[in-house]
Design an enzyme around this catalytic site. Structure first.
Site, short mmCIF file in Angstrom:
data_model
loop_
_atom_site.label_atom_id
_atom_site.label_comp_id
_atom_site.label_asym_id
_atom_site.label_seq_id
_atom_site.Cartn_x
_atom_site.Cartn_y
_atom_site.Cartn_z
N SER A 1 64.32 42.07 92.66
CA SER A 1 62.88 42.31 92.79
C SER A 1 62.00 41.13 92.39
O SER A 1 60.89 41.01 92.89
CB SER A 1 62.47 43.55 92.00
N LYS B 1 58.18 42.87 86.11
CA LYS B 1 57.34 42.75 87.30
C LYS B 1 56.18 41.80 87.00
O LYS B 1 55.97 41.39 85.87
CB LYS B 1 56.77 44.11 87.72
#
Length: 169
Positions: A47, A91
């Site tokens: 990710s 993130k």
């Protein structure tokens, strides 16, 4: 002979107790440091490619900035997953409360985009690899309370050792 033996045992017991206290103090120091100041995290998965490696990076993250509200767009953060609270995910912050965020809804299948205003007390997070990231595009804005830490330094692998700055706009 018995009194001399007792003195030796007493001396040994006192030394062992002193060393135990030293170890206990060190463990308390580590606990306070890890809980309130700085933590080490192992990040892995696709990710955050290309910023972080697929096979894993060891990073340092400080916990003071989230407590005083000094996290903003572009920062890489550790967040407790709103989907699986046992996991902590890495993130990038895209927007903070009040920001208008435009994102591609399903980048693998279409170019359709949507715009959202981040609600009060929330942040919008996305992985750098939009094609393979489970982030705010799927579960919405994340409550600020789930923000754990702000990543500031990559420790491993050695070739990438150094600060982890903001992504260039």
């Amino acid at each position: 002979m018995g009194l001399r033996n007792l003195k030796q045992w007493k001396s040994f017991a006192i030394e062992a107790l002193n060393q135990s206290f030293l170890v206990a103090k060190f463990l308390c120091f580590l606990h306070v440091t890890n809980t309130y100041l700085c933590t080490v995290a192992l990040t892995y998965g696709p990710s955050m490619l290309p910023t972080l490696n697929l096979t894993g990076d060891l990073v340092l993250a400080e916990k003071i900035s989230p407590r005083i509200g000094k996290v903003g767009p572009g920062d890489v953060v550790l967040v407790r997953s709103p989907v699986n609270p046992r996991r902590v995910v890495t993130k990038r912050v895209i927007g903070i409360e009040g920001d208008s965020v435009t994102y591609v809804v399903d980048p693998k299948n279409s170019d359709r985009s949507d715009t959202i205003v981040v609600p009060k007390g929330h942040i919008w997070i996305e992985g750098d690899n939009i094609y393979d990231s489970n982030d705010s595009r799927k579960f919405g804005a994340v409550p600020y309370g789930l923000l754990q830490a702000k990543v500031f330094w990559r420790v491993l692998p050695p070739k990438d050792f150094g600060p982890l700055g903001q992504r260039a706009k």
